[in-house]
Design a protein around this motif. Sequence first.
Motif, PDB file in Angstrom:
ATOM      1  N   THR A  84      -5.935  16.235  -0.262  1.00 23.71           N
ATOM      2  CA  THR A  84      -6.342  16.787  -1.550  1.00 23.71           C
ATOM      3  C   THR A  84      -7.770  16.368  -1.836  1.00 23.71           C
ATOM      4  O   THR A  84      -8.327  15.497  -1.165  1.00 23.71           O
ATOM      5  CB  THR A  84      -5.388  16.333  -2.686  1.00 23.71           C
ATOM      6  N   GLU A  85      -8.365  16.996  -2.828  1.00 28.27           N
ATOM      7  CA  GLU A  85      -9.722  16.669  -3.259  1.00 28.27           C
ATOM      8  C   GLU A  85      -9.692  16.297  -4.724  1.00 28.27           C
ATOM      9  O   GLU A  85      -8.899  16.839  -5.489  1.00 28.27           O
ATOM     10  CB  GLU A  85     -10.620  17.908  -3.102  1.00 28.27           C
ATOM     11  N   ILE A  86     -10.574  15.395  -5.104  1.00 31.25           N
ATOM     12  CA  ILE A  86     -10.700  15.032  -6.516  1.00 31.25           C
ATOM     13  C   ILE A  86     -12.171  15.124  -6.903  1.00 31.25           C
ATOM     14  O   ILE A  86     -13.023  14.447  -6.340  1.00 31.25           O
ATOM     15  CB  ILE A  86     -10.067  13.649  -6.821  1.00 31.25           C
ATOM     16  N   TYR A 146     -14.412  13.571  -3.887  1.00 28.59           N
ATOM     17  CA  TYR A 146     -13.816  12.678  -2.898  1.00 28.59           C
ATOM     18  C   TYR A 146     -12.623  13.380  -2.250  1.00 28.59           C
ATOM     19  O   TYR A 146     -11.769  13.942  -2.939  1.00 28.59           O
ATOM     20  CB  TYR A 146     -13.359  11.360  -3.534  1.00 28.59           C
ATOM     21  N   SER A 147     -12.561  13.349  -0.929  1.00 29.87           N
ATOM     22  CA  SER A 147     -11.453  13.948  -0.179  1.00 29.87           C
ATOM     23  C   SER A 147     -10.460  12.864   0.224  1.00 29.87           C
ATOM     24  O   SER A 147     -10.837  11.883   0.859  1.00 29.87           O
ATOM     25  CB  SER A 147     -11.975  14.641   1.084  1.00 29.87           C
ATOM     26  N   ILE A 148      -9.219  13.079  -0.161  1.00 28.18           N
ATOM     27  CA  ILE A 148      -8.130  12.194   0.249  1.00 28.18           C
ATOM     28  C   ILE A 148      -7.425  12.898   1.398  1.00 28.18           C
ATOM     29  O   ILE A 148      -6.988  14.043   1.260  1.00 28.18           O
ATOM     30  CB  ILE A 148      -7.152  11.932  -0.912  1.00 28.18           C
ATOM     31  N   LYS A 149      -7.325  12.221   2.527  1.00 29.00           N
ATOM     32  CA  LYS A 149      -6.659  12.776   3.698  1.00 29.00           C
ATOM     33  C   LYS A 149      -5.179  12.390   3.679  1.00 29.00           C
ATOM     34  O   LYS A 149      -4.788  11.404   3.057  1.00 29.00           O
ATOM     35  CB  LYS A 149      -7.300  12.239   4.987  1.00 29.00           C
ATOM     36  N   ASP A 161       0.825  -1.200   0.000  1.00 27.34           N
ATOM     37  CA  ASP A 161       0.000   0.000   0.000  1.00 27.34           C
ATOM     38  C   ASP A 161       0.864   1.256   0.000  1.00 27.34           C
ATOM     39  O   ASP A 161       1.866   1.336   0.714  1.00 27.34           O
ATOM     40  CB  ASP A 161      -0.902   0.019   1.238  1.00 27.34           C
ATOM     41  N   PHE A 162       0.416   2.254  -0.792  1.00 28.11           N
ATOM     42  CA  PHE A 162       1.047   3.568  -0.828  1.00 28.11           C
ATOM     43  C   PHE A 162       0.066   4.602  -0.308  1.00 28.11           C
ATOM     44  O   PHE A 162      -1.136   4.473  -0.492  1.00 28.11           O
ATOM     45  CB  PHE A 162       1.504   3.913  -2.256  1.00 28.11           C
ATOM     46  N   PHE A 163       0.631   5.645   0.327  1.00 26.88           N
ATOM     47  CA  PHE A 163      -0.162   6.612   1.075  1.00 26.88           C
ATOM     48  C   PHE A 163       0.016   8.024   0.527  1.00 26.88           C
ATOM     49  O   PHE A 163       1.100   8.383   0.075  1.00 26.88           O
ATOM     50  CB  PHE A 163       0.263   6.579   2.543  1.00 26.88           C
ATOM     51  N   ALA A 164      -1.043   8.815   0.632  1.00 26.50           N
ATOM     52  CA  ALA A 164      -1.009  10.213   0.198  1.00 26.50           C
ATOM     53  C   ALA A 164      -0.113  11.028   1.123  1.00 26.50           C
ATOM     54  O   ALA A 164      -0.169  10.875   2.343  1.00 26.50           O
ATOM     55  CB  ALA A 164      -2.414  10.798   0.196  1.00 26.50           C
ATOM     56  N   LEU A 165       0.701  11.880   0.548  1.00 24.93           N
ATOM     57  CA  LEU A 165       1.578  12.756   1.322  1.00 24.93           C
ATOM     58  C   LEU A 165       0.788  13.897   1.964  1.00 24.93           C
ATOM     59  O   LEU A 165       1.110  14.342   3.062  1.00 24.93           O
ATOM     60  CB  LEU A 165       2.680  13.326   0.418  1.00 24.93           C
TER      61      LEU A 165
END
Length: 161
Positions: free
Chosen positions: A54-56, A119-122, A47-51
């Motif tokens: 951000t929103e998409i 969609y919000s990415i935390k 798994d890789f994680f958001a730094l």
Amino acid sequence: MRIRGRTIIKWKIYLVGDQNIMIIKIKKLNSEAKLPIYAHPGDAGMDFFALAETEIKPGEVIRVKTGIALELPIGYVGLIWDKSGLAANHGLKTMAGVLDTGYRGELQIVVTNLSKEIYSIKKHDKVAQMLIQKIESPELIEVDELSDTSRGEGGFGSTGK
């Protein structure tokens, strides 16, 4: 080079006991980056994680920074795949998912939102997974003719529904 008690020689896969152990060097490019992990023993994808947060928006394509760079052994490729929950529950689809052995820059995950909702990415949310696969690099030879097959040039839809 020593990494946590192991001696590492560049581009090697080690035989330890009855198992081949592949070493993948991982570099944090940002101190806030979260290192990739295998969630469970035997999982195919790490798994890789958001730094960062951000929103998409629906229909949008974005690059999600991970703050991570990798060194894959020669003869292998990293393939980026969706996280099933993000795809099934939120319509997020990864794109451009090939990490070649010679690339040393930041791994950024290209994501599109196929849903009708923002969609919000935390920060530190899982955004994708990477499978490591062995590859072949065949010699390419130009020819005047290819061998005949029963399918021939039949393409899209040629075998029926």
